[in-house]
Design an enzyme around this catalytic site. Structure first.
Site, PDB file in Angstrom:
ATOM      1  N   LYS A 173      -9.606  -2.217   1.782  1.00 29.03           N
ATOM      2  CA  LYS A 173      -9.299  -1.090   2.664  1.00 29.03           C
ATOM      3  C   LYS A 173     -10.038   0.183   2.223  1.00 29.03           C
ATOM      4  O   LYS A 173     -10.519   0.956   3.054  1.00 29.03           O
ATOM      5  CB  LYS A 173      -7.792  -0.851   2.708  1.00 29.03           C
ATOM      6  CG  LYS A 173      -7.014  -2.016   3.360  1.00 29.03           C
ATOM      7  CD  LYS A 173      -7.606  -2.335   4.658  1.00 29.03           C
ATOM      8  CE  LYS A 173      -6.986  -3.359   5.578  1.00 29.03           C
ATOM      9  NZ  LYS A 173      -5.886  -4.167   5.356  1.00 29.03           N
ATOM     10  N   ARG A 222       0.840  -1.190   0.000  1.00 29.96           N
ATOM     11  CA  ARG A 222       0.000   0.000   0.000  1.00 29.96           C
ATOM     12  C   ARG A 222       0.881   1.248   0.000  1.00 29.96           C
ATOM     13  O   ARG A 222       1.913   1.301   0.662  1.00 29.96           O
ATOM     14  CB  ARG A 222      -0.902   0.020   1.240  1.00 29.96           C
ATOM     15  CG  ARG A 222      -2.092  -0.931   1.143  1.00 29.96           C
ATOM     16  CD  ARG A 222      -3.010  -0.795   2.349  1.00 29.96           C
ATOM     17  NE  ARG A 222      -2.341  -1.216   3.554  1.00 29.96           N
ATOM     18  CZ  ARG A 222      -1.814  -0.418   4.460  1.00 29.96           C
ATOM     19  NH1 ARG A 222      -1.898   0.909   4.333  1.00 29.96           N
ATOM     20  NH2 ARG A 222      -1.215  -0.895   5.522  1.00 29.96           N
ATOM     21  N   HIS A 259     -10.537  -2.266  11.457  1.00 30.65           N
ATOM     22  CA  HIS A 259      -9.450  -3.133  10.975  1.00 30.65           C
ATOM     23  C   HIS A 259      -9.260  -4.262  11.988  1.00 30.65           C
ATOM     24  O   HIS A 259      -8.279  -4.298  12.733  1.00 30.65           O
ATOM     25  CB  HIS A 259      -8.186  -2.283  10.841  1.00 30.65           C
ATOM     26  CG  HIS A 259      -7.070  -2.933  10.092  1.00 30.65           C
ATOM     27  ND1 HIS A 259      -5.758  -2.521  10.213  1.00 30.65           N
ATOM     28  CD2 HIS A 259      -7.046  -3.957   9.201  1.00 30.65           C
ATOM     29  CE1 HIS A 259      -4.983  -3.260   9.423  1.00 30.65           C
ATOM     30  NE2 HIS A 259      -5.740  -4.139   8.809  1.00 30.65           N
ATOM     31  N   ARG A 309       2.163 -12.062  -0.455  1.00 32.40           N
ATOM     32  CA  ARG A 309       0.818 -12.366   0.066  1.00 32.40           C
ATOM     33  C   ARG A 309       0.198 -13.558  -0.637  1.00 32.40           C
ATOM     34  O   ARG A 309       0.574 -13.905  -1.758  1.00 32.40           O
ATOM     35  CB  ARG A 309      -0.087 -11.144  -0.135  1.00 32.40           C
ATOM     36  CG  ARG A 309       0.386  -9.898   0.602  1.00 32.40           C
ATOM     37  CD  ARG A 309      -0.580  -9.441   1.628  1.00 32.40           C
ATOM     38  NE  ARG A 309      -0.024  -8.414   2.499  1.00 32.40           N
ATOM     39  CZ  ARG A 309      -0.589  -8.060   3.649  1.00 32.40           C
ATOM     40  NH1 ARG A 309      -1.700  -8.642   4.055  1.00 32.40           N
ATOM     41  NH2 ARG A 309      -0.040  -7.137   4.414  1.00 32.40           N
ATOM     42  N   TYR A 350      -1.557  -3.455  -6.799  1.00 32.61           N
ATOM     43  CA  TYR A 350      -1.214  -4.237  -5.608  1.00 32.61           C
ATOM     44  C   TYR A 350      -2.182  -4.015  -4.450  1.00 32.61           C
ATOM     45  O   TYR A 350      -2.435  -2.885  -4.029  1.00 32.61           O
ATOM     46  CB  TYR A 350       0.205  -3.911  -5.128  1.00 32.61           C
ATOM     47  CG  TYR A 350       0.749  -5.032  -4.267  1.00 32.61           C
ATOM     48  CD1 TYR A 350       1.489  -6.062  -4.822  1.00 32.61           C
ATOM     49  CD2 TYR A 350       0.455  -5.094  -2.910  1.00 32.61           C
ATOM     50  CE1 TYR A 350       1.939  -7.122  -4.045  1.00 32.61           C
ATOM     51  CE2 TYR A 350       0.897  -6.145  -2.129  1.00 32.61           C
ATOM     52  CZ  TYR A 350       1.644  -7.155  -2.700  1.00 32.61           C
ATOM     53  OH  TYR A 350       2.077  -8.205  -1.932  1.00 32.61           O
ATOM     54  N   ASP A 390      -9.436  -9.680   8.925  1.00 32.72           N
ATOM     55  CA  ASP A 390      -8.875  -8.347   8.650  1.00 32.72           C
ATOM     56  C   ASP A 390      -9.828  -7.189   8.936  1.00 32.72           C
ATOM     57  O   ASP A 390      -9.392  -6.157   9.407  1.00 32.72           O
ATOM     58  CB  ASP A 390      -8.410  -8.278   7.188  1.00 32.72           C
ATOM     59  CG  ASP A 390      -7.464  -7.105   6.916  1.00 32.72           C
ATOM     60  OD1 ASP A 390      -6.449  -6.982   7.640  1.00 32.72           O
ATOM     61  OD2 ASP A 390      -7.734  -6.319   6.005  1.00 32.72           O
ATOM     62  N   SER A 445      -1.330  -3.460  10.297  1.00 33.95           N
ATOM     63  CA  SER A 445      -0.988  -4.370   9.212  1.00 33.95           C
ATOM     64  C   SER A 445       0.250  -5.200   9.564  1.00 33.95           C
ATOM     65  O   SER A 445       1.224  -4.671  10.110  1.00 33.95           O
ATOM     66  CB  SER A 445      -0.718  -3.567   7.946  1.00 33.95           C
ATOM     67  OG  SER A 445      -1.857  -2.792   7.631  1.00 33.95           O
ATOM     68  N   CYS A 460       0.630  -7.436  11.878  1.00 36.03           N
ATOM     69  CA  CYS A 460       0.876  -7.548  13.318  1.00 36.03           C
ATOM     70  C   CYS A 460       0.071  -8.673  13.956  1.00 36.03           C
ATOM     71  O   CYS A 460      -0.129  -8.678  15.174  1.00 36.03           O
ATOM     72  CB  CYS A 460       0.596  -6.224  14.007  1.00 36.03           C
ATOM     73  SG  CYS A 460       1.817  -4.952  13.590  1.00 36.03           S
TER      74      CYS A 460
END
Ligand code: GTP
Ligand code: SPV
Ligand code: MN
Length: 620
Positions: free
Chosen positions: A242, A94, A262, A401, A233, A309, A284, A286
């Site tokens: 998001k 991002r 989130h 990912r 991406y 998420d 993100s 974590c």
């Protein structure tokens, strides 16, 4: 640039939608068609394809992408119907510096968002977008966030010129032309425009990962629109995630009285068979996906996955806080995922998975750092070159990912797509902190819990551009995702607390930190499946079975109340993980305070009161 005349979208729709297994749609809604036509005049795609979400459509796009080199098949014996994509090295995460909240008033975006006036942004993007889809197909992707027809679901349509994005959306959200019927019936929808910004001249050969060095991820909260240019991406391009489900949805949630967060969403079942539902917000990379798929190391406990998420939460008519997962798949961090850290994810990825920026083994399977030790020889790295272990560079990109449908997750709760959602017992906030923040704390009450969320800070990860490891304030793990002023966002959380208080059903709020390090830079807490030991303590608190230490930061456990039997850690080390260092805590409070005070008059009185109380307690 070559300009072509797209075929009549309605005619295209008719032929393509015949294939759909989901609905016998006849005509797309007039407002969607109008919007598609308007964009197609600007973008000048070669053709327009209305997507239906069918397996056949996905298959055809996968075939197409193999022929253009965007994806490469993995060994079907080892990883059936799975593919690897390699992005441009400039398009790997991002881009927060290119992400904008274009509210009418700059003050509504607040100091933590990039802002540009909506008209100026539109003008700039319209100019960039002239002919931007030349030589490409424009896909029109209708999707639902949340179970279609759930009162908590919201709809959207994304136009994109990236087949990689279309296939990813198939895996991650509910793509179906049934949504067009719902829109025809009057349902509102979010307009999501996306282009990779890489027009093709006539006869020009395409590259494997088209994108543009100029990137804009722009949000127009008032008109519920997203305009994304230049990246293919992750959150930059998969707009339902998001951009919609957090940035635009947080604005809808503010206006309509709910929360878009989130957060992972899980069901915990105790050995007594009692169920608890928890959401947890971590920044993100974590630990949300890992928590959501936890295999508890304590016997008798189970964790079922509902989401990894994003959670949407609302107070129901009985005063309960309910949550749904608006997504339908995972876009998870690959590095660090292994049979020992996250066996459920490894099982989930057995096949039907798109991997992006991972390494590939000699026999055509995937590999990434942390999957096994030592690294296999003969790897192809994420850039498609022979991996040189001597170079010190990772074989997989740190933000590599996997994209996979949620139904493949063996720990998935059977009722994961119940339109009613589940009633939340506990809310957890966390971050990645080498020190200062104890393993776990409980908030004294809702407002203190909101303060704990507001003061989350975390060491940066590879999920966004920037310096990995640098500490930054990340309130509610929403710093890059709140679609409006962070001070108003905190006020909204406080007001949800008032609604909950009126009904008398308050979820507990906790803060955790799995990531304290020793002097050698090693994680002290074993983490992963052992995190259940902390969850068990939360359950004991919910049931009123154990007491706490009232520290300056919050309520911490008595060391003896966390079960570390058969865990790789001793009582003294645990006591250290639970302790509060007043000097470090005071420095952290100063940093939080400085950050929060930058909101000026937008900082809610309720948060300022908590800051004062924390300071008084630390000085006592
Ligand atoms: P996003 O998808 O970016 O939102 O990330 P996420 O919050 O879902 O993080 P994820 O679960 O994918 O974990 C990110 C990284 O942290 C991975 O490399 C994990 O192996 C690692 N990780 C997750 N949980 C733990 C834990 O309990 N302890 C330690 N030491 N590492 C963890
Ligand atoms: C995150 O960065 O929090 C993610 C990945 O979940 S992305 O979809 O790229 O935002
Ligand atoms: Mn995330």
């Amino acid at each position: 640039m070559v300009s072509t005349t797209p075929p009549d979208p309605k005619a295209t729709a008719m032929t393509l939608l015949m294939d759909t297994p989901t609905t016998a749609l006849t005509t797309p809604p007039a407002d969607v068609t109008e919007w598609v036509n308007a964009w197609s005049e600007i973008l000048t795609p070669t053709d327009i394809v209305w997507c239906d979400g069918s397996a056949r459509e996905r298959h055809e796009l996968i075939e197409l992408m193999q022929s253009t080199g965007t994806i490469e098949a993995l060994n079907p014996d080892l990883r059936p119907y799975s593919f690897v994509a390699r992005s441009e090295p400039t398009d790997v995460a991002r881009v927060e510096s290119r992400t904008f909240v274009c509210s009418e008033s700059e003050d509504d975006a607040g100091p933590t968002n990039n802002w540009m006036a909506p008209d100026a942004m539109r003008a700039e993007l319209l100019e960039l977008s002239q002919g931007a889809m030349a030589g490409r197909t424009m896909y029109v992707v209708p999707f639902s966030m949340g179970p279609i027809d759930s009162p908590m679901a919201r709809y959207g349509v994304q136009i994109t010129d990236s087949p990689y994005v279309v296939v990813s959306l198939h895996l991650m959200v509910r793509v179906s032309n049934r949504i067009l019927n719902a829109i025809s019936g009057g349902a509102s929808w979010v307009k999501c425009f996306h282009t990779v910004g890489a027009p093709l001249a006539e006869g020009e050969k395409d590259v494997a990962w088209p994108c543009n060095d100029t990137k804009y991820i722009s949000h127009f909260p008032e008109s519920r629109e997203i305009w994304s240019f230049g990246s293919a991406y992750g959150g930059n391009a998969l707009l339902p995630k998001k951009a919609f489900a957090l940035r635009i949805a947080s604005v809808m949630a503010r206006d309509e009285g709910w929360l878009a967060e989130h957060m992972l969403l899980v069901r915990i079942t105790s050995p007594e068979g009692k169920r608890y539902h928890m959401v947890a917000a971590f920044p993100s990379a974590c630990g949300k996906t890992n928590f959501a798929m936890m295999q508890p190391s304590l016997p008798g406990w189970t964790v079922e996955t509902l989401g990894d998420d994003i959670s949407w939460l609302a107070v129901d008519d009985s005063g309960n806080l309910r949550a749904i997962n608006p997504e339908a798949g995972f876009f998870g961090v690959a590095p660090g995922t292994s049979a020992s850290t996250n066996p459920v994810a490894m099982d989930t990825l057995w096949g039907n998975t798109i991997f992006t920026n991972v390494a590939v083994t000699e026999d055509g399977d995937v590999w990434w750092e942390g999957m096994s030790k030592p690294a296999p020889t003969g790897l192809t790295n994420w850039r498609g070159e022979a991996h040189n272990p001597e170079s010190g560079d990772p074989a997989a990109h740190p933000n590599a990912r996997f994209t996979v449908g949620i139904e493949q997750c063996p720990s998935l709760a059977e009722d994961w797509d119940n339109p009613e959602g589940v009633v939340i017992d506990a809310i957890i906030f966390g971050g990645r902190r080498s020190d200062t923040v104890p393993l776990v704390m409980e908030a004294r009450d809702w407002d203190h819990g909101v303060y704990l969320g507001a003061t989350v800070a975390s060491e940066k990860t590879a999920a966004a551009e920037g310096t990995v490891g640098e500490l930054r304030r990340d309130p509610f793990a929403m710093l890059p995702f709140a679609g409006y002023h962070m001070g108003d966002y905190m006020a909204h959380w406080l007001s949800i607390g008032e609604t909950l208080r009126a009904g008398g059903k308050m979820p507990r709020i906790f803060q955790v930190n799995w990531f304290q390090k020793d002097d050698n830079g090693r994680f002290i807490w074993p983490g992963f499946g052992d995190n259940i030991r902390v969850v068990e303590w939360m359950v004991k608190r919910i049931e009123g079975h154990v007491g706490v230490n009232d520290t300056a930061l919050g309520l911490t456990p008595h060391t003896a109340d966390i079960d570390i039997d058969a865990a790789d850690i001793d009582q003294d080390t645990l006591a250290g993980l639970l302790s509060v260092n007043p000097v470090k805590a005071a420095a952290d409070l100063d940093a939080s305070s400085e950050f929060l005070e930058s909101f000026g008059s937008k900082l809610p009185e309720g948060i300022r009161r908590q800051l004062d109380q924390a300071r008084a307690k630390l000085q006592a």
